[in-house]
Design an enzyme around this catalytic site. Structure first.
Site, PDB file in Angstrom:
ATOM      1  CG  PHE A 134      -1.879   1.198   1.170  1.00 36.71           C
ATOM      2  CD1 PHE A 134      -3.022   1.126   0.393  1.00 36.71           C
ATOM      3  CD2 PHE A 134      -1.607   2.383   1.844  1.00 36.71           C
ATOM      4  CE1 PHE A 134      -3.904   2.208   0.301  1.00 36.71           C
ATOM      5  CE2 PHE A 134      -2.478   3.473   1.754  1.00 36.71           C
ATOM      6  CZ  PHE A 134      -3.630   3.380   0.988  1.00 36.71           C
ATOM      7  CG  ASP A 219       5.566   4.089   1.580  1.00 36.69           C
ATOM      8  OD1 ASP A 219       5.621   4.813   2.596  1.00 36.69           O
ATOM      9  OD2 ASP A 219       4.534   3.933   0.912  1.00 36.69           O
ATOM     10  CE  LYS A 248      -0.063   6.006   7.753  1.00 38.20           C
ATOM     11  NZ  LYS A 248      -1.447   6.233   7.401  1.00 38.20           N
TER      12      LYS A 248
HETATM   13  C1  LIG Z   1       3.022   2.818   3.651  1.00 37.41           C
HETATM   14  C2  LIG Z   1       2.074   3.912   3.261  1.00 37.41           C
HETATM   15  N1  LIG Z   1       2.362   4.678   2.205  1.00 37.41           N
HETATM   16  C3  LIG Z   1       1.556   5.685   1.821  1.00 37.41           C
HETATM   17  C4  LIG Z   1       0.390   5.955   2.497  1.00 37.41           C
HETATM   18  C5  LIG Z   1      -0.504   7.056   2.037  1.00 37.41           C
HETATM   19  O1  LIG Z   1      -0.504   8.101   2.951  1.00 37.41           O
HETATM   20  P1  LIG Z   1      -1.645   9.214   2.925  1.00 37.41           P
HETATM   21  O2  LIG Z   1      -2.913   8.561   3.352  1.00 37.41           O
HETATM   22  O3  LIG Z   1      -1.162  10.263   3.874  1.00 37.41           O
HETATM   23  O4  LIG Z   1      -1.723   9.724   1.526  1.00 37.41           O
HETATM   24  C6  LIG Z   1       0.044   5.172   3.604  1.00 37.41           C
HETATM   25  C7  LIG Z   1      -1.194   5.427   4.349  1.00 37.41           C
HETATM   26  O5  LIG Z   1      -1.664   4.648   5.133  1.00 37.41           O
HETATM   27  C8  LIG Z   1       0.905   4.123   4.002  1.00 37.41           C
HETATM   28  O6  LIG Z   1       0.621   3.337   5.051  1.00 37.41           O
END
Ligand SMILES: Cc1ncc(COP(=O)(O)O)c(C=O)c1O
Length: 394
Positions: A134, A219, A248
């Site tokens: 994700f 990520d 976050k």
């Molecule tokens: C690993 C990871 N990358 C990207 C995102 C996307 O972040 P956002 O919801 O702030 O766009 C998330 C959100 O949960 C995430 O867990």
């Protein structure tokens, strides 16, 4: 507005894209939040992993107060004191070698920046991501995200993305072509079920990327900022990526994303090729500076390691007790408990008993509490889980 009016209004006007829990949350402090009726909850959702330093940490509150009186908006085409202070602090905790930072507003934006940067730096188009990953829901980030449910309604996505099974270095090697710009991976998979990789996976990816001259993007949007017991999860394996995404938690609850990169990689962006109006907003930067101070001064990564070990042990006791629990896994205070069935009733049962927990896919209960959570609060969470799982286990 009263509770009923608030719920009706949000349901009527706000885009219907979130599965709502029927509570109006109005206040938070540390690892606790309260609803409009004064009911208290232990927050193991942490606003989806945002509230690492706890809700309304006094240092963040004070920094925001101070900055809000001084300057709220300042486009990055000007220099700004709050921004440069934040950049200094953020680079002081960054993995060695990732000396350049693009500041944005969310996780998906941090990933978008990484994808564009990989293409620009390498002059190649393709990105390899992991099955189950994700990375967010904007078009570029969504192209790296795995789940069909999120992807299919929006086809065609950005071309050039390929998914390979995690923990399988051979498949990564096979997938790399002369068009591959980067490999992107969550060091610990979050939304896709809280999965810690095999010990050789991330070091192996580093080796393959070096050998094939492909960028390695981590990520750390969910794993970063102390969550797993280190400031960044990549430190568990002593692997430094070429590009790293964070969001976050970094601004203590305010919206901020950051893409870190090797200086020579970030230098591939020419002026104007990537920007955002709110990039490095002073108010958000002041909050982030305070949050970084708290992370360091309160030794939150160490706290996540210790309390995470305690929490995990208690969850394992529940797994021993109830056969409907299949597995407990995770690192630090990023924990998952896989059940043998859909966890929806467990989430609701916990909510009714004053504990907020998340899911991660259909059958995993996920815990992303603030790292300031107290041991006694973890015990209360375990007590509630014991009761709720006990009911389901019958
Ligand atoms: C690993 C990871 N990358 C990207 C995102 C996307 O972040 P956002 O919801 O702030 O766009 C998330 C959100 O949960 C995430 O867990």
């Amino acid at each position: 507005m009263n509770e009923k009016e608030i719920i009706e209004l949000e349901d009527k006007i706000m885009a219907n894209t979130f599965s709502k829990r029927q509570r109006v949350i109005t206040r938070g402090k540390g690892a606790l939040v309260w609803d409009i009726n004064g009911n208290e909850y232990i927050d193991c959702m942490g606003s989806y992993g945002v509230s690492i330093v706890g809700h309304c940490h006094p240092k963040v509150v004070e920094a925001v107060h101070r900055q809000v009186e001084k300057l709220i908006a300042c486009h990055a085409s000007f220099y700004n004191d709050a921004r440069s202070e934040m950049l200094k602090k953020l680079s002081s905790i960054a993995p060695k070698g990732l000396g350049s930072i693009f500041v944005s507003n969310s996780g998906a934006e941090a990933v978008e920046c990484a994808i564009k940067l990989a293409r620009k730096y390498s002059g190649k188009t393709d990105i390899i991501a992991m099955v189950g990953a994700f990375h967010g829901k904007t078009m570029g980030a969504l192209s790296a995200t795995w789940k069909k449910k999120y992807r299919e309604p929006f086809m065609p996505l950005v071309p050039g993305f390929k998914h390979v099974p995690p923990n399988n270095l051979e498949k990564v090697r096979e997938a790399i072509t002369d068009k591959t710009a980067a490999v992107i991976v969550e060091p610990v998979r979050g939304e896709g079920g809280v999965l810690v990789p095999s010990d050789d996976f991330l070091p192996g990816l580093r080796e393959i990327c070096d050998e094939k001259d492909v960028l390695l993007i981590f990520d750390e949007v969910q794993t970063g900022f102390g969550r797993t017991g280190k400031v960044f999860a990549c430190e568990h394996w002593n692997v430094v990526p070429d590009v790293m995404c964070l969001a976050k938690s970094v601004a203590g609850g305010l919206p901020m994303g950051a893409t870190f990169a090797r200086e020579d990689v970030m230098a591939a962006f020419q002026r104007g090729e990537h920007s955002s109006t709110f990039s490095g907003n002073p108010l958000v930067c002041a909050a982030a500076s305070a949050a970084i101070d708290v992370l360091v001064e309160e030794r939150l990564p160490e706290r996540a390691a210790t309390l995470g070990g305690y929490f995990k042990g208690k969850l394992e006791d529940l797994a021993e007790k109830y056969k409907i629990v299949r597995e407990v896994r995770g690192l630090g205070l990023m924990l998952g408990m896989e059940m043998r069935f859909d966890v929806y009733n467990i989430l609701l049962g916990c909510l009714d008993r004053g504990v907020l927990v998340l899911d991660a896919g259909r059958n995993v209960v996920r815990f992303l509490p603030p790292l300031v959570i107290e041991k006694e609060q973890i015990d209360r969470v375990i007590g509630v889980l014991d009761e709720v799982i006990g009911k389901e286990n019958r």
